[in-house]
Scaffold this active site. Sequence first.
Site, PDB file in Angstrom:
ATOM      1  N   HIS A   1      -3.074  -3.190 -10.290  1.00 53.63           N
ATOM      2  CA  HIS A   1      -2.253  -2.922 -11.476  1.00 53.63           C
ATOM      3  C   HIS A   1      -1.596  -1.555 -11.327  1.00 53.63           C
ATOM      4  O   HIS A   1      -1.231  -0.919 -12.318  1.00 53.63           O
ATOM      5  CB  HIS A   1      -3.104  -2.931 -12.739  1.00 53.63           C
ATOM      6  CG  HIS A   1      -4.004  -4.108 -12.854  1.00 53.63           C
ATOM      7  ND1 HIS A   1      -5.303  -4.100 -12.400  1.00 53.63           N
ATOM      8  CD2 HIS A   1      -3.765  -5.356 -13.328  1.00 53.63           C
ATOM      9  CE1 HIS A   1      -5.842  -5.291 -12.624  1.00 53.63           C
ATOM     10  NE2 HIS A   1      -4.931  -6.080 -13.172  1.00 53.63           N
TER      11      HIS A   1
ATOM     12  N   GLY B   1       0.874 -11.649 -12.820  1.00 53.10           N
ATOM     13  CA  GLY B   1       1.484 -10.640 -11.966  1.00 53.10           C
ATOM     14  C   GLY B   1       0.802 -10.528 -10.613  1.00 53.10           C
ATOM     15  O   GLY B   1       1.206  -9.707  -9.790  1.00 53.10           O
ATOM     16  N   HIS B   2      -0.245 -11.342 -10.400  1.00 57.25           N
ATOM     17  CA  HIS B   2      -0.985 -11.296  -9.136  1.00 57.25           C
ATOM     18  C   HIS B   2      -0.780 -12.552  -8.310  1.00 57.25           C
ATOM     19  O   HIS B   2      -1.540 -12.825  -7.390  1.00 57.25           O
ATOM     20  CB  HIS B   2      -2.473 -11.107  -9.407  1.00 57.25           C
ATOM     21  CG  HIS B   2      -2.785  -9.953 -10.297  1.00 57.25           C
ATOM     22  ND1 HIS B   2      -2.416  -8.672  -9.968  1.00 57.25           N
ATOM     23  CD2 HIS B   2      -3.395  -9.884 -11.513  1.00 57.25           C
ATOM     24  CE1 HIS B   2      -2.808  -7.853 -10.942  1.00 57.25           C
ATOM     25  NE2 HIS B   2      -3.394  -8.565 -11.886  1.00 57.25           N
TER      26      HIS B   2
END
Lengths: 331, 331
Positions: free
Chosen positions: B219, B56-57
């Site tokens: 996050h 997700g990064h």
Amino acid sequence: MKRFMNEPADFVRDMLEGVALANPDTLEYVPEFNLIRRKAGPSDGRVSLIQGSGSGHEPAHAMLVGPGMLDGACPGDVFAAPPLEYVLGATRSLRTPAGVVYIVNNYTGDRMVFEMASEVVRAEGIDVRTVLVDDDVAVKDSTYTVGRRGIAGNFFVIKAMGAAAAAGAPIDEVVRIGEAVNAATRSMGMALTSCSPPAKGAPLFALGESEVELGVGIHGEPGRQRTTLSSADQTVEVLLGAILAEHDVNRGDEVAVMVNGLGATPINELYILYGSAHKQLRERGIQVRRNYVGDYCTSLDMAGVSITVVKLTDEIERLLSEPAQIPIRVF
Amino acid sequence: MKRFMNEPADFVRDMLEGVALANPDTLEYVPEFNLIRRKAGPSDGRVSLIQGSGSGHEPAHAMLVGPGMLDGACPGDVFAAPPLEYVLGATRSLRTPAGVVYIVNNYTGDRMVFEMASEVVRAEGIDVRTVLVDDDVAVKDSTYTVGRRGIAGNFFVIKAMGAAAAAGAPIDEVVRIGEAVNAATRSMGMALTSCSPPAKGAPLFALGESEVELGVGIHGEPGRQRTTLSSADQTVEVLLGAILAEHDVNRGDEVAVMVNGLGATPINELYILYGSAHKQLRERGIQVRRNYVGDYCTSLDMAGVSITVVKLTDEIERLLSEPAQIPIRVF
């Protein structure tokens, strides 16, 4: 609409200044003409390449200036063709004995200003030509266009012409290559959201919770239809299907594929789409020899994607693989 | 939440497969361990570098694998530390006699799994070390962290260690360099919007029409405060002010600056911010010698930015300027 900017009226200027400050050794910013040009210019007397669409599509085109790519770009304001004086200023600044080629996306406003500029500078003794880009298969005529629109495929036209110009090709040859690459290039896009021009401060159109605009233009122009978002695989199937229906690409051919983010699409989603495209082309017996995944030609903060397929010949493949350098880089 | 994906559960797999399909000559994908590794591996026997945070990064970290960068990355699911078996599989796949270094962002879950893995592989005779990254000055302890969080600054730690490892430096030296770069690196971010994890299908938090989260984590962790979005210049002033307050950077120093998009921020806005940062540092007598503008470490589809300042020494500058190669590229 939240975005990082100062005054909306300074959006383009602040951005161009940022590009120049980030590249002090290689680029020069001429505020008078919104011009980002190579410091070195086409000083070796080879053909000079200029692009000047509206802003809001970055990295296209102000961030595509560099060795083996554009010599300069003189963008207008957001989604607006550059005024005549910008194009004249850019042309006079970058003229060479070998001539100047304008690379123009097929929008009526852009065509008009570059045609006017051509007449003026031709009278000044500059050998000027124009290569039109019209890769978007979505619609035939559109809000700002007669014929097909030019979108992310123009990257390939610029790259190939840039390589030819850097190698010292004469102007007829540079133009021939640009037209050949444009003819070998087809694209189509899909929007998940609208974009919001800074000066307007609000979205250009509205899409529902699960709605998408298939065949969207890079200025938010309507596409073929509003439909419901399906899976990444199905999205690629629709886009590739539309592209290949108007493309002379057949089993056994080699292609370059671009999965282009429209501004607010994360790179992980672009790679999911690339994986689908690669596999679907393979199933059709078409080999992806070169791939391009990332933001190349955007529509401000629009979430969405376009896919571009270039049919490769040995010549195009060779020109695309030549080294080049632009502000957009990782290291 | 609209996004390009197939099943949410396949988000990471589909993305990693796409990365591998786009780089068939250089990368190998081992689905069993979510591992993207260099095909050539560290086959010359030099120190091997592995990173395995959550997904997700992107481009961090699965898209930072290549010569002069990581040898492999074995990300967990979105925002989740990799399971122990992934780290063990990656380590065994990439072990060399010179040893293996884990580059771990300072989150409790990641630290735990890499510590467990270290114990296991050490018993197998692998010389394994860990370099922690904790560049985020926003908060001291956070939702998933004791101490400072690791965010986009880890790019510089990876780049410098990658250059040292590629040059054949012994493991103690590679670790020393990683720790030195981390100590010279400070970052802070700001969110304009939340992100929406694919499996959740909804935003992690909500921000009002003109509200921002100052010091947001990658996050979606809370930062220092919710405040109102101001101009790009003022945003940079706040972020740089916070960074420099906890950084040993003084008049006359040279720095590298990164303006990092968090996933949905267009590159034109990033260059507006870069221009502000460059000028504000110049006013403080600090010279930007290297700049990085783009998406390096994102938070899915979050609109926002982080700024990173690295204090340059001759050694760090030299390591950052060494050639390297990763999947993320323009040409």
